[in-house]
Scaffold this motif. Structure first.
Motif, PDB file in Angstrom:
ATOM      1  N   GLU A 244     -12.102   5.522  25.937  1.00 14.47           N
ATOM      2  CA  GLU A 244     -12.805   5.644  26.785  1.00 14.47           C
ATOM      3  C   GLU A 244     -12.234   4.516  27.772  1.00 14.47           C
ATOM      4  OE1 GLU A 244     -14.627   6.687  28.435  1.00 14.47           O
ATOM      5  OE2 GLU A 244     -15.278   5.095  29.652  1.00 14.47           O
ATOM      6  N   ALA A 245     -10.965   2.622  26.667  1.00 14.48           N
ATOM      7  CA  ALA A 245     -11.022   2.560  27.457  1.00 14.48           C
ATOM      8  C   ALA A 245      -9.548   2.618  27.532  1.00 14.48           C
ATOM      9  CB  ALA A 245     -10.903   1.301  26.079  1.00 14.48           C
ATOM     10  N   LEU A 246      -8.611   3.951  27.483  1.00 16.35           N
ATOM     11  CA  LEU A 246      -6.821   3.938  27.659  1.00 16.35           C
ATOM     12  C   LEU A 246      -7.914   4.261  29.290  1.00 16.35           C
ATOM     13  CD1 LEU A 246      -5.820   4.801  25.033  1.00 16.35           C
ATOM     14  CD2 LEU A 246      -4.768   2.872  26.032  1.00 16.35           C
ATOM     15  N   SER A 247      -9.121   5.217  29.343  1.00 17.78           N
ATOM     16  CA  SER A 247      -8.669   6.275  30.385  1.00 17.78           C
ATOM     17  C   SER A 247      -9.414   5.701  31.530  1.00 17.78           C
ATOM     18  CB  SER A 247     -10.442   7.199  29.918  1.00 17.78           C
ATOM     19  OG  SER A 247     -10.977   7.233  31.084  1.00 17.78           O
ATOM     20  N   MET A 248      -9.862   4.253  31.415  1.00 17.41           N
ATOM     21  CA  MET A 248     -10.799   3.597  32.172  1.00 17.41           C
ATOM     22  C   MET A 248      -9.041   2.539  32.961  1.00 17.41           C
ATOM     23  SD  MET A 248     -12.844  -0.075  32.226  1.00 17.41           S
ATOM     24  CE  MET A 248     -12.331  -0.829  31.402  1.00 17.41           C
ATOM     25  N   HIS A 249      -8.312   1.586  32.062  1.00 19.70           N
ATOM     26  CA  HIS A 249      -6.936   1.184  32.734  1.00 19.70           C
ATOM     27  C   HIS A 249      -6.248   2.128  32.962  1.00 19.70           C
ATOM     28  CE1 HIS A 249      -8.491  -3.092  31.540  1.00 19.70           C
ATOM     29  NE2 HIS A 249      -9.196  -2.414  29.981  1.00 19.70           N
ATOM     30  N   ALA A 250      -6.019   3.737  32.340  1.00 17.76           N
ATOM     31  CA  ALA A 250      -5.643   3.608  33.246  1.00 17.76           C
ATOM     32  C   ALA A 250      -5.161   5.058  34.664  1.00 17.76           C
ATOM     33  CB  ALA A 250      -5.251   6.094  33.105  1.00 17.76           C
ATOM     34  N   VAL A 251      -6.536   4.514  34.952  1.00 18.58           N
ATOM     35  CA  VAL A 251      -7.792   4.768  36.203  1.00 18.58           C
ATOM     36  C   VAL A 251      -7.013   3.242  36.901  1.00 18.58           C
ATOM     37  CG1 VAL A 251      -9.052   4.289  37.634  1.00 18.58           C
ATOM     38  CG2 VAL A 251      -9.592   6.308  36.272  1.00 18.58           C
ATOM     39  N   MET A 252      -7.367   1.763  36.567  1.00 14.61           N
ATOM     40  CA  MET A 252      -7.396   0.596  36.834  1.00 14.61           C
ATOM     41  C   MET A 252      -5.112   1.044  37.773  1.00 14.61           C
ATOM     42  SD  MET A 252      -8.875  -1.377  34.376  1.00 14.61           S
ATOM     43  CE  MET A 252     -10.607  -2.093  34.596  1.00 14.61           C
ATOM     44  N   MET A 253      -4.687   1.343  36.373  1.00 14.78           N
ATOM     45  CA  MET A 253      -2.631   1.158  36.857  1.00 14.78           C
ATOM     46  C   MET A 253      -2.963   1.713  37.769  1.00 14.78           C
ATOM     47  SD  MET A 253      -1.472   0.619  32.741  1.00 14.78           S
ATOM     48  CE  MET A 253      -2.294  -0.654  31.476  1.00 14.78           C
TER      49      MET A 253
END
Ligand code: DP6
Length: 327
Positions: A244-253
């Motif tokens: 979940e954290a990686l999914s959110m940060h992939a969107v942010m990036m």
């Protein structure tokens, strides 16, 4: 009349990123979090005689004295005071003096605004002498614009229902703090403030080509996570927390403009956490909010061992805690 309120920060296991309605702070997806026992904000609110006489004093983490704040924090506080009056249907015939202190570094990805605005929501409603239940209080906290503040209102482990309207977008407790001995060990890698506030980032989430995909996946992850939570299955829970954290940060990036909250230290540590799990069999998982700091998620019985692995860092260890309360 003086009111003192303490409210915890919270760490999201399923994240809130992106808004369906900016004005009402309605999120695009539901989220799930835990209140943090050792990361909190205390506010003291006092009535002053004249309407025009309102002031805000802030005591930062590790600081000795309160300093008067006249800039953006003051403006946000006053704006929220107005929102609270509209929501509560009562006009204040007085000004306010607010003193706020914090037990952790502000604006470093540990939800300081969530703790602050949930405390203000409770404080303002008490000051205006309106009794709200936790659901209504969470709605008021959400309307501060710092949406995740609604999750700091109920106790323990909290679900924020995304809803379709202001009345249906609220947070509720799924379990008391002592339901599961989950621990969040925050590794403080940086004490500096994030450059782009979440409020600004949410507005641009849908410019990421990964956002639609995330919204599809997040519902499934939430469902599965609630099953893992029910069975206290740390391994499944932890893996979902990381995805979940990686999914959110992939969107942010990948949103425009790109948002990179990680530092090189963050990245190096993520590898170390995975290695600790694979080589030493330690059940420790990471999550990261809008900042460089890492939250290590585990069960209390593994905490000592994990702390010894990260003894070079400043850490704050948290168990699940009660929500906002008058003290
Ligand atoms: C990345 O708009 O609630 O922490 O106003 O900065 O507290 P602040 O943030 P908010 O967004 C929170 C975003 C997040 C993820 C989460 O907590 O769910």
């Amino acid at each position: 009349m003086k009111i003192k309120v303490k409210s915890p920060a919270n760490i999201a296991f399923i994240k809130y990123w992106g808004q369906a309605d900016h004005r009402l702070t309605l999120p695009c997806n539901s989220s799930f979090s835990m209140n943090l026992s050792n990361c909190s904000v205390t506010v003291e609110i006092e009535k002053t005689q004249s309407l025009s006489d309102s002031r805000l004093f802030i005591k930062e983490y590790e600081a000795v004295d309160y300093i008067e704040n006249t800039t953006s924090a003051y403006k946000k506080t006053m704006k929220f005071f107005k929102t609270a009056q509209d929501f509560l249907g009562k006009k204040a015939e007085f000004g306010i003096k607010v003193k706020s202190s914090i037990t952790f570094p502000r604006s470093a990805g540990i939800a300081s605004s969530a703790a602050y605005f949930s405390a203000l929501a409770l404080g303002f409603s008490k000051l205006l002498e309106v009794e709200l239940d936790k659901k209504q209080l969470s709605i008021l906290a959400r309307l501060s614009g710092s949406g995740s503040a609604c999750r700091s209102v109920p106790d323990g482990f909290v679900l924020w229902h995304k809803g379709r309207s202001s009345e249906t977008s609220f947070a509720e407790s799924l379990a008391d703090p002592d339901y599961w001995q989950i621990t969040d060990l925050v590794l403080i890698l940086s004490k500096t403030s994030k450059k782009v506030e979440s409020a600004e980032g949410h507005l641009k989430a849908d410019t990421s080509p990964l956002f639609a995909e995330r919204l599809y996946g997040v519902e499934k992850r939430l469902k599965l996570m609630l099953t893992a939570f029910k069975h206290k299955d740390l391994e499944l829970f932890g893996h979902l927390v990381e995805s979940e954290a990686l999914s959110m940060h992939a969107v942010m990036m990948s949103q425009k403009p790109n948002l990179y909250y990680w530092s090189t230290k963050t990245f190096a540590l993520l590898r170390r956490i995975t290695a600790l799990r694979q080589k030493n069999g330690l059940p420790v998982y990471f999550t990261i909010d809008a900042g460089a700091n890492i939250h290590l998620i585990t069960e209390r019985r593994f905490l000592k061992q994990i702390i010894s692995e990260f003894s070079a860092f400043l850490t704050i260890s948290n168990k699940s805690a009660k929500g906002a309360e008058v003290i």
